[in-house]
Design a protein around this motif. Sequence first.
Motif, PDB file in Angstrom:
ATOM      1  N   ASP A  10      25.727 -10.593  29.622  1.00 53.61           N
ATOM      2  CA  ASP A  10      26.309  -9.979  28.419  1.00 53.61           C
ATOM      3  C   ASP A  10      25.647 -10.624  27.198  1.00 53.61           C
ATOM      4  O   ASP A  10      26.221 -11.470  26.533  1.00 53.61           O
ATOM      5  CB  ASP A  10      27.831 -10.165  28.391  1.00 53.61           C
ATOM      6  N   ASN A  11      24.409 -10.221  26.927  1.00 54.75           N
ATOM      7  CA  ASN A  11      23.612 -10.813  25.845  1.00 54.75           C
ATOM      8  C   ASN A  11      23.624  -9.912  24.621  1.00 54.75           C
ATOM      9  O   ASN A  11      23.471  -8.690  24.731  1.00 54.75           O
ATOM     10  CB  ASN A  11      22.167 -11.000  26.320  1.00 54.75           C
ATOM     11  N   TRP A  12      23.811 -10.494  23.416  1.00 52.92           N
ATOM     12  CA  TRP A  12      23.943  -9.725  22.177  1.00 52.92           C
ATOM     13  C   TRP A  12      22.911 -10.179  21.157  1.00 52.92           C
ATOM     14  O   TRP A  12      22.570 -11.354  21.062  1.00 52.92           O
ATOM     15  CB  TRP A  12      25.338  -9.883  21.576  1.00 52.92           C
ATOM     16  N   ARG A  14      22.387  -9.317  16.930  1.00 49.64           N
ATOM     17  CA  ARG A  14      22.963  -8.593  15.790  1.00 49.64           C
ATOM     18  C   ARG A  14      22.041  -8.682  14.581  1.00 49.64           C
ATOM     19  O   ARG A  14      21.387  -9.715  14.356  1.00 49.64           O
ATOM     20  CB  ARG A  14      24.319  -9.224  15.432  1.00 49.64           C
ATOM     21  N   ASN A  53      22.348  -1.299  25.337  1.00 48.36           N
ATOM     22  CA  ASN A  53      23.269  -0.510  24.526  1.00 48.36           C
ATOM     23  C   ASN A  53      23.101  -0.807  23.040  1.00 48.36           C
ATOM     24  O   ASN A  53      22.811  -1.941  22.643  1.00 48.36           O
ATOM     25  CB  ASN A  53      24.715  -0.794  24.934  1.00 48.36           C
ATOM     26  N   LYS A  69      32.994  -9.039  19.091  1.00 44.31           N
ATOM     27  CA  LYS A  69      32.581  -7.847  19.832  1.00 44.31           C
ATOM     28  C   LYS A  69      33.524  -6.670  19.585  1.00 44.31           C
ATOM     29  O   LYS A  69      33.102  -5.519  19.550  1.00 44.31           O
ATOM     30  CB  LYS A  69      32.526  -8.152  21.336  1.00 44.31           C
ATOM     31  N   LYS A  74      30.340   1.427  20.261  1.00 37.34           N
ATOM     32  CA  LYS A  74      29.106   1.815  20.923  1.00 37.34           C
ATOM     33  C   LYS A  74      28.543   3.107  20.322  1.00 37.34           C
ATOM     34  O   LYS A  74      29.273   4.072  20.100  1.00 37.34           O
ATOM     35  CB  LYS A  74      29.349   1.996  22.418  1.00 37.34           C
ATOM     36  N   ALA A 109      24.019  -3.897  16.423  1.00 38.80           N
ATOM     37  CA  ALA A 109      23.957  -4.918  17.468  1.00 38.80           C
ATOM     38  C   ALA A 109      23.431  -4.285  18.752  1.00 38.80           C
ATOM     39  O   ALA A 109      23.598  -3.082  18.985  1.00 38.80           O
ATOM     40  CB  ALA A 109      25.339  -5.532  17.700  1.00 38.80           C
ATOM     41  N   GLN A 111      23.183  -4.862  23.007  1.00 41.47           N
ATOM     42  CA  GLN A 111      23.788  -5.559  24.143  1.00 41.47           C
ATOM     43  C   GLN A 111      22.924  -5.358  25.379  1.00 41.47           C
ATOM     44  O   GLN A 111      22.555  -4.238  25.703  1.00 41.47           O
ATOM     45  CB  GLN A 111      25.196  -5.019  24.413  1.00 41.47           C
ATOM     46  N   ASP A 112      22.625  -6.456  26.054  1.00 38.80           N
ATOM     47  CA  ASP A 112      21.901  -6.407  27.325  1.00 38.80           C
ATOM     48  C   ASP A 112      22.846  -6.837  28.438  1.00 38.80           C
ATOM     49  O   ASP A 112      23.525  -7.862  28.324  1.00 38.80           O
ATOM     50  CB  ASP A 112      20.694  -7.344  27.291  1.00 38.80           C
TER      51      ASP A 112
END
Length: 902
Positions: A10-12, A14, A53, A69, A74, A109, A111-112
């Motif tokens: 769960d990598n972000w 921004r 995403n 978050k 999304k 942002a 998300q991976d």
Amino acid sequence: VCNVGEREQDNWLRTTFIQRRPSASRVFVELQFIVRDCNSFGGVSLTCKETFNLFASESDADVGTTFRKSQFKKVATIAPDEITSKSDLRINTEIRVVESLSHKGFYLAFQDIGACVALLSVRVYYKTCPAKVMSLAAFPETVAGGENQALREVNGVCVENAISEEQPRIYCTTDGEWVVPVGQCQCKPGYEEVEDACQECKPGFFKAAASGAKCEPCPANTQGLGSGALLCPCMDDFFRAPDDPPTGPCSGLPSAPRELVATTTQLSAGKLLLSWSAPEDTGGRTDITYSVECQRCEGAVCQPCGEKIRYDPASAGLTDTKVSVSELDAHLNYTFTVEAHSGVSCDVFLRNDLSFAIISFSPSTDPPKVTSMRLDERTPTSLSLSWAISPRPPAQHRPIRYELTYRKKDDNLDVTTYTVLLLEKSSVQINDLAPGTAYLFRVMALGNEGTPGGSSMEDEFETLREGMKGDNHRDLLFLLPSICLSLIIFFLFFFANAWLFLCLPEQLKPLKTYVDPHTYEDPNTAILKFASEIHPSHISKQKVIGAGEFGEVYRGILKVPGRKEVAVAIKTLKPGYSEKQRQDFLSEASIMGQFSHQNIIRLEGVVTKFKHAMIVTEYMENGALDKYLRDHDGEMTSFQLVGMLRGIAAGMKYLSDMSYVHRDLAARNILVNNNLECKVSDFGLSRVLEDDPEGTYTTSGGKIPIRWTAPEAIAYRKFTSASDVWSFGIVMWEVMAFGERPYWDMSNHEVMKAINEAFRLPAPMDCPSAVYQLMLQCWLQDRSKRPRFPDIVSLLDKLLRSPDSLKTIADFDPRVSIRLPSTSGSDGSPFRSVSEWLESIKMSQYSENFTCAGIVTMDQVLQMKNEDIKNIGVRLPGHLKRIAYSILGLKDQTSTLSVFAV
């Protein structure tokens, strides 16, 4: 990031705070990125992903490094078109839209959740319609509207020295393009348009009114002023007539008529003919007329001739160079003066003093002519007659004697007996005649020496029969048999025709046929013949409901005195139109005005005699059929849909009976009212086929896609009722598919190729088999074998009378009807995530329902049944079927899911 071997990633990432221009509610995010192929990692491919995403969060202030978050929503799942392997680097570019922004700024942002992805660049921008001058109106740069405002109205300002009768405005589309300008600016009087500006007219040129025209050179016999002239005044001794336009040339006065001649024609009757030649100089005009004045002279005394003299054709306003004069006295001398006039000499008459002639008459001694005889009274043995003579000069007013000759009409000419009487007065009673006998009479006046004058025509009079009383006219009993016979013939003719009209079969009566308004030499004649004129005061506009090719479309009220007010749609013609645009605009009314059917849009009337032309039609509350069906997907039964199709078919049957070919039949051109009654609309657009392979029918209002057009119409321009039947088959498919686009996203070239190779659209979901079979009949290649509209109406009526016939459903193949992307991945399903799958079938609004129900993998989706879909909150029948059929298609593991992939 490339943590493909670790679970629960769960990598972000921004962005910094991005300030938003206040009017930019819609921004575009362009991403350039690389995604590594999961198969290249070997054993870790089960946890590896190939998507990431995009999220967005709005804020009125920069929150620094604070990150939650839950504040992000999304936007989209980003999947690569091309995957990078170990040796082949593939860079992808994707664009996504962030809608409905309202705060001062926002964050993006990324998300991976387990992909090996490199994000190379992010470009954030919004679209604008650039600052532009159109039709001499300046429009500022405008940010394009968002999804909720597809057309953003922008007011403009006329450039310097230009004016407009109404506020110039235009619409900015979501793609940053200007469309439908309204309110054209025009240069003021004395100015002309030069490269988007208004420039003064040069010396010697003028322009009288605000218009789009250029300055014109000063006309003949006028003097040019300085620059910026509105008019050119006349030179000395030149004038304009009151009816001449102030922009026209000036004219001089005409010279005198020439060669005036008087010719005696019947001297004894006091007649002569005056003739002359036209003036040598007409002053440059063609409206030359003449007048004649008369004076009579006795010795040295002359005076006007007065009203006794007669002129043929008249004494003034003559356009011919001759006139006949009569009722002249033989013992007088006359002087005639002929004057020449033109439009500029209405207050300055040119007296042609030398253009006259004098003629003298000597008293005549000829006896007068008997001009008529009449029967004054009759009995069985007598007739009373009288007669009139021609007028005489005063010098001849002395007693006249007359000779009367008569005989029986039926006498043998060889032994005819004539009776001759000499009379001193113009009447006589003749006695001792035979009852019921016709006599022929002739009378003449005698001269001084007993010489005969002009005799009358021979007249016939008849005595009464024995026993009849005297009268002053013919016996009406002679006329009664003729009158009775005429009345009998009239009544026989009337009743015979009434019987023919009422009793002959309907097909023997003449059928109304459509008349093409373009066959009229003057298009305005067709408009006056087929459309009723409405006074603008009877129309009130309420709100804009659309922007058409020629101007805006309003919803409004029509209130005609003595009639109930009705809601109407009002099509307007934007200012600054050309005469051709006006005729094209009104031609649709000339066509609609010929139709009268409950399934054809009704024309209420037109406004043509006032400045702003309008077409007024009935108002259809639910708008276009294709949009209505999409908004109510799955909410109507097959029976209701077939009922709508029956209405459309009835309207088309009426048009085909009138020999009218629509050429553009599609669901977008069908309107729906509150009772779900469908009516055919959109008439009168001219169509030209382009020559390129991707050819579409170009109209003055846009392009008609090939996908609605019959093959022979595409190939040979053969537009007939049979080609309308092909189009009706496509409309049937649109209706049963709730507004789905025919042939989906195939190109025009692909559509034509598929049709020529005998491909036909598959049956929509839950389409009754009988309805789909009718579609296939409409799409037969040989147009002569397609059903006709009367056949179609009859078949649809049978289906509606037997609802059970609609229960048999045509075979449905979700692999064809739902265009899914090609399969990829190692888990055996076509998609990496549930949200990606829902997005592909346009059901992404249910993503949260699946997540809340704990259905987060495609394996779980494949196990769902109809009850499971209902339980997570999918209630609309159409949406429920779309999801269920998609799951059915996913279970069918074929290597290619679309027959169009070849």
